[in-house]
Motif scaffolding. Sequence first.
Motif, PDB file in Angstrom:
ATOM      1  N   THR A 131       0.845  -1.200   0.000  1.00 20.91           N
ATOM      2  CA  THR A 131       0.000   0.000   0.000  1.00 20.91           C
ATOM      3  C   THR A 131       0.875   1.242   0.000  1.00 20.91           C
ATOM      4  O   THR A 131       2.031   1.214   0.446  1.00 20.91           O
ATOM      5  CB  THR A 131      -0.933   0.013   1.212  1.00 20.91           C
ATOM      6  N   LEU A 132       0.304   2.349  -0.495  1.00 18.75           N
ATOM      7  CA  LEU A 132       1.066   3.588  -0.615  1.00 18.75           C
ATOM      8  C   LEU A 132       0.193   4.760  -0.208  1.00 18.75           C
ATOM      9  O   LEU A 132      -0.917   4.928  -0.704  1.00 18.75           O
ATOM     10  CB  LEU A 132       1.539   3.775  -2.064  1.00 18.75           C
ATOM     11  N   SER A 133       0.701   5.553   0.721  1.00 13.66           N
ATOM     12  CA  SER A 133       0.045   6.799   1.126  1.00 13.66           C
ATOM     13  C   SER A 133       1.119   7.876   1.184  1.00 13.66           C
ATOM     14  O   SER A 133       1.985   7.851   2.068  1.00 13.66           O
ATOM     15  CB  SER A 133      -0.636   6.637   2.485  1.00 13.66           C
ATOM     16  N   LEU A 134       1.084   8.776   0.237  1.00  8.82           N
ATOM     17  CA  LEU A 134       2.124   9.797   0.156  1.00  8.82           C
ATOM     18  C   LEU A 134       1.847  10.948   1.119  1.00  8.82           C
ATOM     19  O   LEU A 134       0.741  11.473   1.172  1.00  8.82           O
ATOM     20  CB  LEU A 134       2.218  10.353  -1.266  1.00  8.82           C
ATOM     21  N   GLY A 135       2.865  11.307   1.862  1.00  5.83           N
ATOM     22  CA  GLY A 135       2.779  12.469   2.716  1.00  5.83           C
ATOM     23  C   GLY A 135       3.319  13.695   2.000  1.00  5.83           C
ATOM     24  O   GLY A 135       3.722  13.648   0.833  1.00  5.83           O
ATOM     25  N   ALA A 136       3.331  14.804   2.700  1.00 10.07           N
ATOM     26  CA  ALA A 136       3.797  16.070   2.117  1.00 10.07           C
ATOM     27  C   ALA A 136       5.253  15.942   1.683  1.00 10.07           C
ATOM     28  O   ALA A 136       6.116  15.530   2.463  1.00 10.07           O
ATOM     29  CB  ALA A 136       3.652  17.195   3.133  1.00 10.07           C
ATOM     30  N   GLY A 137       5.519  16.261   0.430  1.00 12.49           N
ATOM     31  CA  GLY A 137       6.886  16.259  -0.089  1.00 12.49           C
ATOM     32  C   GLY A 137       7.425  14.887  -0.440  1.00 12.49           C
ATOM     33  O   GLY A 137       8.571  14.785  -0.887  1.00 12.49           O
ATOM     34  N   GLU A 138       6.655  13.835  -0.258  1.00 14.48           N
ATOM     35  CA  GLU A 138       7.141  12.486  -0.559  1.00 14.48           C
ATOM     36  C   GLU A 138       6.984  12.166  -2.048  1.00 14.48           C
ATOM     37  O   GLU A 138       6.119  12.716  -2.734  1.00 14.48           O
ATOM     38  CB  GLU A 138       6.394  11.450   0.279  1.00 14.48           C
ATOM     39  N   LYS A 139       7.805  11.237  -2.516  1.00 10.12           N
ATOM     40  CA  LYS A 139       7.773  10.794  -3.903  1.00 10.12           C
ATOM     41  C   LYS A 139       7.342   9.333  -3.980  1.00 10.12           C
ATOM     42  O   LYS A 139       7.412   8.601  -2.989  1.00 10.12           O
ATOM     43  CB  LYS A 139       9.159  10.952  -4.550  1.00 10.12           C
ATOM     44  N   VAL A 140       6.916   8.929  -5.150  1.00 16.47           N
ATOM     45  CA  VAL A 140       6.614   7.521  -5.377  1.00 16.47           C
ATOM     46  C   VAL A 140       7.922   6.743  -5.282  1.00 16.47           C
ATOM     47  O   VAL A 140       8.948   7.151  -5.854  1.00 16.47           O
ATOM     48  CB  VAL A 140       5.973   7.320  -6.766  1.00 16.47           C
ATOM     49  N   PRO A 141       7.959   5.633  -4.545  1.00 14.29           N
ATOM     50  CA  PRO A 141       9.202   4.870  -4.379  1.00 14.29           C
ATOM     51  C   PRO A 141       9.826   4.478  -5.710  1.00 14.29           C
ATOM     52  O   PRO A 141       9.133   4.214  -6.693  1.00 14.29           O
ATOM     53  CB  PRO A 141       8.762   3.639  -3.581  1.00 14.29           C
ATOM     54  N   ALA A 142      11.138   4.437  -5.728  1.00 16.31           N
ATOM     55  CA  ALA A 142      11.862   4.158  -6.965  1.00 16.31           C
ATOM     56  C   ALA A 142      11.644   2.730  -7.463  1.00 16.31           C
ATOM     57  O   ALA A 142      11.828   2.455  -8.649  1.00 16.31           O
ATOM     58  CB  ALA A 142      13.359   4.410  -6.745  1.00 16.31           C
ATOM     59  N   ASP A 143      11.257   1.802  -6.561  1.00 16.08           N
ATOM     60  CA  ASP A 143      11.083   0.410  -6.985  1.00 16.08           C
ATOM     61  C   ASP A 143       9.668   0.122  -7.483  1.00 16.08           C
ATOM     62  O   ASP A 143       9.311  -1.041  -7.706  1.00 16.08           O
ATOM     63  CB  ASP A 143      11.423  -0.547  -5.836  1.00 16.08           C
ATOM     64  N   ALA A 144       8.854   1.160  -7.678  1.00 17.05           N
ATOM     65  CA  ALA A 144       7.468   0.962  -8.111  1.00 17.05           C
ATOM     66  C   ALA A 144       7.426   0.501  -9.570  1.00 17.05           C
ATOM     67  O   ALA A 144       7.857   1.231 -10.469  1.00 17.05           O
ATOM     68  CB  ALA A 144       6.669   2.251  -7.944  1.00 17.05           C
TER      69      ALA A 144
END
Length: 533
Positions: free
Chosen positions: A246-259
């Motif tokens: 699961t993915l929940s992005l917070g402020a300033g976060e990026k999608v993980p590089a291993d996606a």
Amino acid sequence: MKKLAHLAGPIGLALLVIGSGWAALVPASIPWLYQSLLVAGALLATIGLWTHRSDLLAPAGTRRARQGAGALASVAVAIGIVLLVNFLAARYNERYDFTRARSFSLHPATERVLKALPEGVEVVGFFPQADRNTFRSVRILFETFAASQPRLKLTVADPNQQPDLYERLGRPGSRVTVVHRGERRVVLPGFEEGDLAAALLEVGREQSRVVYWVIGHDERPVDARGALGYQRLQSDLIKDYYEIRTLSLGAGEKVPADAALVVIADPRRPVPPAEVAAYDAYLRRGGRLLALVDVDPGQGETQANPLAELLERWGLFARRGLILDPRERTGDRDPRKVVGDRFPHNSVNALEGQLTLFPQARPVEFGPVMDDQQVFHYKLVELAAGPPGQGKDPFVSADLSLALRPAEELAGLSRPGQPPEPIAVAIGAFRKFTPRAGDTRVGREARAALIGDADFLNDAHFDQVANRELALNVVRWLTGEELLIRREGERRQAREAMMVSPAQMNLVIALALGAPIVVFLVGWIVWLTRRSR
């Protein structure tokens, strides 16, 4: 006895040719037999030479010398022909599977995986020899794989008879297949062709693939229980060696590089602009996105879909409306059950002639991206027109309250008077980035897909008609796993030979090597018999 001694030479030479050809072409097949042929051939050839020593020592030009030279030349020609025939047969062999079910052929998708296979991959199947039928089936499958890819090392072993190999691979269990390359290893139950192909593809990668399922905006949860959950989808993705997080992005976060893929399943609250920018940046790096949008009966006429801002950056639009399909293709009279039956894109065109079922779908469409002319679009699933003159063409209704009404109230609905138009229920976009100095995207193609229904993937509908294959092929296309996609017109028809059992293969080898020699030997015996009269 003298006549038998005269025959020893040609018989010995014939056995030497058979034994040496066998040793050169298939040394691993019954080695003791071809070794015996070589010993017997050498012994008989020596006897023959000793018997014909006077002919060999006769002065050149005499009749006996000419006869001996002619016999020796005929032997040399025969040996050359036999070796040439067997070399060509081994070098340019073609095999055909004449079984009705293509039992000894690999699917073209499997052959594509084998062609792309790196060096150093080993497959070991641990199956008890006591179960002869299973053991033989595994061996036949492995031989078929080996015929398509000689670099692949395949072994069928009984764990009780080869304990050293069993211990070396970590005691994986019985009736399992182990695929490994270096530190990467996959253990799969059984020995099905599709599972083995996916495992080969997995060990050839440098890292695992992760599918991120977005949460935090009232999306459909991936771990929901019951008919509305996605357990079957998860199970199939895991079988294809995807990892689900699961993915929940917070402020300033990026999608993980291993996606490998990001899935956003029908959010009901708007995605904040900062997250939209993060997902768009991920796509601009060559990312992959699957967006599912459902009919929302509470959506106002001017209210945008929660994903609208992100999707419109890529020219994808989820129209407000409900698709109605009065064709009753599956026997259900509820027109809200939409049947997709046209598959224009090569990722899904293998489904031509099949049906996909969407319980409640909204129309989707694409348009130009004015600030990026390098975004291109394609249709994944469309609805064909109904029978001519019957007024049963699919159409779109702007009345979203129809989504909540009982099915019996909707039976018999037909398309209004306007002419039919193509209705898409699944579309996609891609962008090929051109490598430039200092550009980190290195030419990777960004891909996104928009599907106007989130229910067709849940456990209540995943196994209906061709929904499973549609879902898996779309995911494979988005994540770049084209090798596993089954395409239109592909059949189980391999160019390799029909595989046979070991005993049958030994017989084929004996006939291929021995038949020409036997014909030559019989002719020589007849010639010697007539000459001695």
